[in-house]
Design an enzyme around this catalytic site. Structure first.
Site, PDB file in Angstrom:
ATOM      1  N   LYS A 107       0.798  -1.237   0.000  1.00 58.21           N
ATOM      2  CA  LYS A 107       0.000   0.000   0.000  1.00 58.21           C
ATOM      3  C   LYS A 107       0.834   1.292   0.000  1.00 58.21           C
ATOM      4  CE  LYS A 107      -2.203  -1.594   3.619  1.00 58.21           C
ATOM      5  NZ  LYS A 107      -3.110  -1.903   4.719  1.00 58.21           N
ATOM      6  N   ASP A 136      -5.755  -5.781  10.379  1.00 59.32           N
ATOM      7  CA  ASP A 136      -7.093  -5.168  10.375  1.00 59.32           C
ATOM      8  C   ASP A 136      -8.210  -6.172  10.072  1.00 59.32           C
ATOM      9  OD1 ASP A 136      -6.106  -5.366   7.784  1.00 59.32           O
ATOM     10  OD2 ASP A 136      -6.714  -3.362   7.146  1.00 59.32           O
TER      11      ASP A 136
HETATM   12  C1  BGC Z   1      -2.032  -5.806   3.547  1.00 56.03           C
HETATM   13  C2  BGC Z   1      -2.900  -6.543   4.541  1.00 56.03           C
HETATM   14  C3  BGC Z   1      -4.077  -5.678   4.951  1.00 56.03           C
HETATM   15  C4  BGC Z   1      -4.813  -5.174   3.720  1.00 56.03           C
HETATM   16  C5  BGC Z   1      -6.004  -4.288   4.068  1.00 56.03           C
HETATM   17  C6  BGC Z   1      -2.869  -5.268   2.398  1.00 56.03           C
HETATM   18  O1  BGC Z   1      -2.071  -4.496   1.557  1.00 56.03           O
HETATM   19  O2  BGC Z   1      -1.033  -6.659   3.037  1.00 56.03           O
HETATM   20  O3  BGC Z   1      -2.165  -6.920   5.669  1.00 56.03           O
HETATM   21  O4  BGC Z   1      -4.938  -6.440   5.743  1.00 56.03           O
HETATM   22  O5  BGC Z   1      -3.920  -4.461   2.888  1.00 56.03           O
HETATM   23  O6  BGC Z   1      -5.646  -3.193   4.816  1.00 56.03           O
END
Ligand code: BGC
Length: 494
Positions: free
Chosen positions: A183, A219
């Site tokens: 992200k 989360d």
């Molecule tokens: C992460 C996860 C997370 C999800 C939603 C992903 O990019 O790898 O750990 O739960 O985003 O936030």
């Protein structure tokens, strides 16, 4: 031949929303089977057969992850093996880091009631991509501010739940090494390190706050726990926001990599929540049969090429960019904007909220005037916008969001089939699920088509899983710890 009949709506002051209203575009291009745009975008429409293939491939990847072999879908044990029983109470702190915002919360659990106060802090891009030390110093700084403002600094150390929404390889409830950033985060020196230690070190560096981390969680786990608190049939937690991911309750006898595991009470639990990290599904090539040249382009330009490919076809961080690269390509082919592609060529000029707004034009605007769509295109600087352009842009956006919903549906349906219980609640959260006008309905309808047998499920919007869920995991951990201490005391009295 193309069905596109041009009705130019030129922008030099003559074109107004009123003019668009009068100039009704012909029926949506989507209704014309041989349209060139429809042909060009064919690969964005996934058949049920393709979705079923995804389900098989994803489960295979999951099995690999559970067995401990190298796998795209990591299947990370969370060490959360009990859901709330409703008796949890007390005061907790929760930290929530997972996107451009960081939140600090003070949560009071009293029976089914939850009281929360909290503060949101921005995480500037320079910190997201700077050093790990600076990132954790920022977190500690925000915490200190919050505790100061809420007179919590002198309070006895409150149990803290840390929602850290990135893939973490945990070996206990309070420890976890970051596998890889996702992200848009890239802070150095964090991958491979225990994030709880990094947080503690940052608090020690400033000396004025002390913390007692009793749980580190994803989360999705918070989402599952927050829903399970209200609905004990909740077995799956899903996030479709900036990123996407799912966790679910797995039987321990189906987790070979945890063979022989006993908890701190010397007990082998029957089940454990597994954080699938399904965002990385396809990183081994499993999705090549349906990825498009546009998906390749989005991936290539991202901060983590080759990683989290399923996420890049679904989540809010990428949906807008994916629509943009399709639109740019169509413009270059002369199928949109009179062949002018300059305005739409700027990376990230078309965020996911535009996809939502344009999709709501399709939903709410019976007259098909596409006012919002026109406005958006005008704002990003597209020069020659015809009514057909608006209809076609809306068509492309609906294809991208429908594909995202159907891909997610394949993942959820696969988990429901695997769990194979009669009634299952799926807790869902995230900005795409909350704010996209048609995504939840499309998701629900497709899951219903893909599940087998007589499974009944319902999707439940989770109320702030990252915050409340963190307090609940912390509360369950504290309750279990107290029970253990009490049992030990009774044993020593005997
Ligand atoms: C992460 C996860 C997370 C999800 C939603 C992903 O990019 O790898 O750990 O739960 O985003 O936030």
């Amino acid at each position: 031949m193309s069905s596109i009949v041009c009705h130019p709506i030129i922008k030099n002051g003559i074109a107004t929303d009123a003019r668009i209203k009068k100039q009704r575009p012909p029926p949506l291009v989507v209704a014309r089977p041989r349209d060139l745009i429809q042909e060009a975008c064919e690969r964005l429409v996934l058949s049920d057969q393709q979705l079923r293939r995804i389900m098989v491939l994803m489960e295979k990847s999951m099995e690999q992850g559970l067995s401990g072999k190298k796998a795209a879908v990591k299947m990370l044990p969370t060490y959360v093996d009990a859901v709330p029983n409703g008796t949890e109470k007390g005061d907790f702190l929760a930290l929530d880091l997972g996107g451009t915002n960081f939140r600090v919360l003070h949560i009071k659990l009293e029976g089914k009631e939850t009281k929360m106060t909290g503060k949101i802090f921005r995480v500037p891009e320079s910190i997201m991509r700077g050093t790990g030390e600076a990132l954790f110093d920022h977190i500690a700084d925000c915490m200190a501010k919050f505790m100061e403002e809420n007179n919590l600094k002198d309070a006895t150390k409150l149990p803290l739940g840390f929602t850290f929404s990135f893939p973490c390889e945990q070996d206990g409830l309070t420890r976890g090494k970051l596998v890889t950033w996702t992200k848009g985060f890239k802070a150095s020196g964090v991958e491979g390190s225990d994030v709880v230690t990094l947080l503690r070190d940052a608090c020690h560096r400033r000396k004025d706050i002390d913390i007692d981390v009793v749980a580190l969680l994803n989360d999705t786990v918070g989402t599952l726990m927050a829903c399970a608190f209200q609905e004990n049939t909740c077995q799956i937690g899903v996030i479709v926001g900036t990123g996407t991911n799912a966790c679910y309750m797995e039987r321990l006898d189906r987790i070979p990599k945890l063979a022989g595991y006993v908890d701190e009470h010397n007990v082998t639990p029957e089940e454990m929540i597994i954080n699938t990290e399904w965002g990385a599904f396809g990183d081994d090539g499993a999705l090549s049969f349906l990825r498009t040249k546009w998906d390749d382009a989005v991936d290539r330009e991202s901060i983590n090429p080759g990683q989290h490919l399923y996420e890049k076809m679904i989540s809010g961080m990428y949906m807008g960019e994916c629509a943009r690269v399709v639109l740019e390509d169509l413009a270059k082919q002369g199928l949109l904007f009179g062949g002018h592609s300059d305005a739409i060529s700027t990376p990230h000029c078309f965020p996911t909220k535009f996809v939502s707004e344009i999709d709501s034009d399709l939903l709410e605007d019976d007259d098909r005037t596409f006012q919002k769509t026109y406005q958006i295109l005008e704002d990003i600087g597209v020069e020659m916008i015809t009514a057909n352009d608006c209809a076609n842009v809306a068509y492309v956006c609906s294809l991208i969001s429908t594909r995202a919903a159907h891909l997610t549906a394949a993942g959820i349906a696969m988990l429901l089939n695997r769990i194979n219980k009669k009634h299952v609640t799926v807790g869902v959260d995230g900005s795409v699920y909350r704010f996209h006008p048609t995504y939840p309905t499309l998701l629900d309808a497709k899951i219903a088509e893909l599940i087998v047998g007589d499974i009944e499920y319902k999707l439940m919007l989770s109320e702030d899983g990252s915050g409340r869920g963190a307090a609940l995991v912390a509360a369950v951990a504290t309750r279990l710890k107290e029970e253990k201490l009490a049992a030990a005391a009774t044993a020593s009295e005997r």
